[in-house]
Every structure is written in structure tokens, then in C-alpha cells.
Write an enzyme that holds these catalytic residues in place. Sequence first.
Site, PDB file in Angstrom:
ATOM      1  N   TRP B 324      36.230  42.376  34.465  1.00  0.00           N
ATOM      2  CA  TRP B 324      36.424  41.555  35.678  1.00  0.00           C
ATOM      3  C   TRP B 324      36.283  42.434  36.928  1.00  0.00           C
ATOM      4  O   TRP B 324      35.756  41.996  37.949  1.00  0.00           O
ATOM      5  CB  TRP B 324      37.821  40.909  35.656  1.00  0.00           C
ATOM      6  CG  TRP B 324      38.157  40.149  36.900  1.00  0.00           C
ATOM      7  CD1 TRP B 324      37.906  38.832  37.140  1.00  0.00           C
ATOM      8  CD2 TRP B 324      38.786  40.649  38.089  1.00  0.00           C
ATOM      9  NE1 TRP B 324      38.342  38.482  38.393  1.00  0.00           N
ATOM     10  CE2 TRP B 324      38.880  39.577  39.004  1.00  0.00           C
ATOM     11  CE3 TRP B 324      39.281  41.895  38.470  1.00  0.00           C
ATOM     12  CZ2 TRP B 324      39.449  39.715  40.263  1.00  0.00           C
ATOM     13  CZ3 TRP B 324      39.842  42.032  39.729  1.00  0.00           C
ATOM     14  CH2 TRP B 324      39.925  40.951  40.610  1.00  0.00           C
ATOM     15  N   HIS B 325      36.745  43.684  36.816  1.00  0.00           N
ATOM     16  CA  HIS B 325      36.732  44.558  37.997  1.00  0.00           C
ATOM     17  C   HIS B 325      35.330  44.929  38.443  1.00  0.00           C
ATOM     18  O   HIS B 325      35.111  45.211  39.614  1.00  0.00           O
ATOM     19  CB  HIS B 325      37.544  45.835  37.732  1.00  0.00           C
ATOM     20  CG  HIS B 325      39.008  45.625  37.862  1.00  0.00           C
ATOM     21  ND1 HIS B 325      39.765  45.094  36.850  1.00  0.00           N
ATOM     22  CD2 HIS B 325      39.858  45.828  38.896  1.00  0.00           C
ATOM     23  CE1 HIS B 325      41.019  44.994  37.255  1.00  0.00           C
ATOM     24  NE2 HIS B 325      41.106  45.424  38.494  1.00  0.00           N
ATOM     25  N   GLY B 326      34.404  44.964  37.535  1.00  0.00           N
ATOM     26  CA  GLY B 326      33.062  45.332  37.968  1.00  0.00           C
ATOM     27  C   GLY B 326      32.097  45.377  36.824  1.00  0.00           C
ATOM     28  O   GLY B 326      32.486  45.523  35.668  1.00  0.00           O
TER      29      GLY B 326
END
Lengths: 309, 467
Positions: B324-326
Site C-alpha cells: 500500500w505504501h508504494g
Amino acid sequence: MKKKSITLFLFILISLLICDRLVYIALHGIEENVYTGQSVGKANQFNSVKDSVDLLVLGSSRAARHVDPESFSIPGYNMGMDGTHLGYATALISTLKKEGQLVLVHVDHHEVYDIDYEGDDMLSLLNESKDSDAMEDFIKKYYPEEIYLSNLSNCYVYNGKVLGMLKNAFLGKNTGSRSNGFSPLVPTKNQKETFEAILEESGITQRIDIQEPVEVNHRFESFVDFAIEVAAKNHSSLIFFTSPSLNKVDEEIRNSTADFFNTKGVQYLDDLDFFKEFNIDYWKDRSHMSKMGAELYSIKLSKEIQQVK
Amino acid sequence: MLFNSLAFLLFFPIVFILYWSIPRKQVKVQNLVLLVASYVFYGWWDWRFLSLIAFSTFVDFFLGIAIAKSEGRKSRSYLMISIFVNLGLLCVFKYFNFFIDSFLAIGETIGYVPGITTLNIILPVGISFYTFQTMSYSIDIYRKEIEPTKDFVAFASFVALFPQLVAGPIERASNLIPQLVGKRQWSHKRFRDGLFQIVVGFFRKVVVADSIGSLIDGIYNAPELHNSSSILMAVVLYSFQIYFDFSGYSDIAIGTAKLLGFEFKPNFNLPYFSSSITEFWRRWHISLSSWLRDYLYIPLGGNRKGLVKQYRNLFITMFLGGLWHGSSWNFVVWGSLHGILLALEKRFNLIPNRYRLFNNIAVFLVVSFIWIFFRSLSFEDTGIMMHKLFSSDYGKPFIGNLSIFGTVVYGLLLALIFDTFLFVRKVRLEEFGSRMKPWWYVAFLTFTIINIILFYSDANNFIYFQF
């Protein structure tokens, strides 16, 4: 309830205003006595000599490291500053009042055509604008919001300068003697070896590419116009120059730079290739000459200017 | 628009005055002002991507009503459409190139070169946040935990509310929509708390986090040029940079919302005072970790289907949390390592039920170490940093600009003293402002604002904008 909140908010604003002014007065008092360090000390030295000397050298670190005012027959001061460009130099020019000075402004070819350059280096002189209406007007022309903010909060002008200023005020060596601003570079043995290794790996000179389309930066041009205007008003001689470097640009760029200054009716000296042959003893890195190189160049520049004048 | 920009300093007072000058009964008009302000706030960055927010809003508003009106399979189908649309947006705008790149890399290793290329896709700021927010709205309706709202403007404001639009906190519909539909009361307490949190947030972001960034960015960008001491310094300082950057953003967001009459859930609770990784995740980015818990970990089975499945669920949750973060394997490894540690803590019963200093230090060191994956530009750089950390190349660390280094030391010291005070006194920042005596309150804010003016570092983007 809202009334209570508004009262509290007003209290905060008043408290902020009073503290802001008090902190500013305290910092300004300290600043006035700082004569060492780059951000504040050198500007103070400049202020103390700018209306008495006959020669001023302005520009980036390349100006500060490459031109020794002692090589000129007139008293001078080198106000070259690391990390600054023409915006900073022109802001300083705005404060000049003495007539008949020789003002040398260092520029690099790529700076003339740098489309991203906006002159925000002048903002590091925001604290000086509090003591100079001319500089305040100059900065306001390009960054009005910064002047509004600094009027709202006086402390704002010391952003990022406080710790360095305090260090120089309380731990610096304020001997009372003033330098001429020239800060030559003397490479250590290690630095020399590292530089030699770099040159061996990637060649002596390096090409600097100018971003297409090759157009003079409008703000740069406006700074040049302003400097010419101030020089004319003060009956001073303004000369732009490019000092030697191992970072090279195309001949075409050099010609168009010379043409640009020519059209403006101002002297420009392009000394990029002053040294015909490479000698490592003359260099600290590709952009900066060593003390030895700088002294040779300063003598040459002094003679060149005598001829031009 | 960035919180730490001159534009926001002018924008917010205008919105604030306009918003509160509308009579209390005119809730719809207030919401309309919020909606327009939120679209201006977002459009300041790139107006083209407003269409994505509007699209997501339309889809979930009508699907929400459809989910509530239908039953069984039909309801489930509508939910699937909502999830498909939201995850579809994320996949296209955030992960498309990542999947293509990974596919190409795998293809290359087996000698197969497929004729596909990546696209030049710009990542819309905040997409990970608002898609999760709208998705949870549909899921909550499907689970019959909330009723769908019939007020389109209130819903659109919920999706786009500017304090939390671009980097969270990820607000739940169950918390925010009732506040948007109901009348807003001016509260002096909320005003004090909000203003206080905004000022603290700004200090954390522009003085502490941004100064640290100026000091260590060069080290992370070229670790091969620095010695072990510099690497160690960068690793430890990055832990503080990301914490003060993101918690600072959350503080400004939560405080701004308070000034507009809204209560957001806390997003950080002094995470570096945790005695276990499990506790760390209860204190770090709370809105995301609780989202992942409620919409991923528990639906996967949580801890209800035996220990092995619980470990698996923890790992999957953190793996996807990392993703989700990247769109980079670095984030996946970072999340997975946390997943493994969470499972190990459960397996070996390493979670103390009260604060322990030794555990706290150990957790900080482990978390800092794992942040290397998060911050490094590549696996190669991660390898260099780890190698240097365990080599004997310790010497004088890179200090760089003395003024910046001084600001880092000074700002960090003040921020850590303040956090320690909150921890020892067991006070939540969200309600600290209203608990102070008025004179202390004024003095504290004055001191902090003067320090912000004197020491703020030039605006860097908030780290979490890229997610």
C-alpha cells in the site's frame, strides 16, 4: 464561546507580536557585532567597507576564491559568496552609493541560460533589507511576499541564520581586523590526490550542457539591466567576467554570452581558458582554482581591466 | 496545496471565516463550502485529478445506496463493483508500472521478453487514502454497520475533506459522515486543542523532520560515499524524520479539522515508546493499521482459525500494508519483515503487558533498522547500508552544514522532551491544549511559533504524499 476563543486568539497574536519584536531586537544587536562566518559576518564586512573602497568583486564562490583585491592597485573588497548567483550580487549592488567604483561581477555561462533560475538567492539577504531601503525595494520587486512576511514577523529575516550567528558571535574570533573578503583554497595532499584520481578517470575538462532552447533567462537579464542602471547612476564602472574553469561550454554559447553583454553596452571578460596548459597545482577542483591559480589569475585580471578602462 | 505553504496560510483563514459565518442551521451550505474548498485545495496541485475523486465519489455514493437497498447476492455484487472500481483506480494509477516492471524482470530471468512497455503515469496525490476511505464506506454498508447517506454533498465532503484528503488520517464513514450531516457547534475547547495541535504539528514537520531531511538525504542518496558512523546516524535520524513528518502532518490535519468543528481519530500515539512491535503498530499510523485490521486481517480469519493461520494472516496483512505504501519491492520487504516480527512476537509471547525500557530500546533499534528498506532508493543501496553498519568503518560522521546540524539537534531535543513529557504524564496531544492554563497556553504557542519562524527548513513534500 466564540468571544472567548477570539479573546484568546488576540492574546496569542499580541504575545507573538511583542516576542517577535523583542527577539528581533536581540538578534539584530548580536548580528551587528558579527564579522566572521559567511551568512552574516561577510555581509557586515561588506556594509562596513562598501562606501569607502574603490573595487568590489561580487558573485558566487568562484568569485570569492578566484579574485584577490590585493592584486589591484586600488583598495577593494571581494564579496563573493558560496551558493549565490546574480540575484544576490544585484541585491548588494542596489545598496551602493559611492561614485566612481569599479564593480566586478562574476557570472558563469550556464547561469545566463539557466531557465530554472529565479534569483531566490537574494533572499539570504533578507536580514540586510531591514537596514537598507534600497535593498528592501529591490527584493520587493521580485519577492514581495517575503517583504510582507518580514514586516509581519521581523524574526522571519533570521530564519536559518540564528545558530550560525550565535556561534560566530560567542565562539567566533572577532579580532577586530577586517579581511578583504578573498578566501583562496589551499588543497591538502589528500584532496589533491583525490582530484587527480577523478581527472584520470573522467578527463581533465568536462562539458556543461546548456538546456535547450538556449535563451537568456529573463530574470538574469533584468538583474543585468538593474546593475547597469545603478552603475550609471553612480558613475561606476561595471564589468562582468567569467573566471577560469575546467568545466567548459560550447564556443557558440560563449559567443552568444559575449554578444548578450555587448548588446547591453557593458564590458564582459571571458577568461574561461586563461590557462593554456593544465597544471594541477592551479586547481582545487574543476570549478575552483587553488590559491596559486587564483593569484596568477588576479594579476592577469587586474592588468586586463586596466587595458579595458 | 501543501499545509506548509504560503498559499495554505492564506487559504485556510478565508475558508475558516467563510465557513463559520454561515448560520449553524445551514449545514448543507457549510458542507458545500467545505467541498468547494477541498476541491480547490486538491486542484491547486493538479486539477485534472479532481475527476478521479469525483468519479470515486459518484460510484460509491450510488453503490452505497444500492448495497443497502438490496440483499444477498445482489448486494454482494454491488460491493464487488465498489471494491473493483476503487482497487482498479489504485492498480492503474499506482501499481500498473510496478506490475509490468516486475513481470518484465521475471520474464527476463527465464529468457522470455514480452512486447509490453510501461506507461508514463502520474501518481495522483492521496489516491491511496481516499480510495481506502470510500471502499470502507461500501464495506461498512454491506456489513450493515452504517446506513448509506442520502446527502450527496455531505458524502462528497466526506471523501474530499481537505484536512485529510492527501495524506490521511483515513477517516471512517461511521465517524465522519454523522458529523457532516449534523449541525456543527463552536467549541472553545476544540478551538484550543486544534490550534495547539496545528502549531505542534508544524514544529514537528518544518523544524524537526525537514531539517533532518536536509542532513541525511545526501547520505541515503549516496551511501557508498559515507562511513559507518554517518550511515548509523542517518538510519537513526530517519526514524525520527518519518515519525515527525507524518505525525506532524496528521497533527495539522486533525487540528485543522477541529477548527472546522470535526473530531478525527488520533493517528499517532508516541509510537517510539512501544515495548513490542505489536504495540508499535497500535501507535503508528493508527488509521491505516486499524483499517488493515478491520478490512483485511479479520476477514482473513484474524486469530480465530488457529495459530498457524494467525501468523499467515499477520504476514499477508503486513505484506499488503507494505505494498500500500508504494509500488516498490522495498516497501513489500519492509512490510513483510514487520509481518514476520509480529508473528514471532505472538509465537514466543514477547509482548509485555506494561512498559519496559529495555524492550522499548530494542523495538526502536529494530524498527529503525527496518526503515532502511523503506527509505533506500534501491536494494543495492540497502545492501551497502547494511554492510557498512556491520563493518568497522566507524569514524567521524558527516555533519554537513553546521547550521542545519545544529537545528537538527536543537529541534529534535525539544520535540523528544515534549514527547517524553506526554508519555510520562499519560496525556494525549489531541487534548493537551485545553488542559493547559491559559497563560501557559499562550506562552507555549508563542515560544513554538517563534521557533518555527527562526528554524523552519525550506518546504519539502510530506513523505506520505508519495503514497
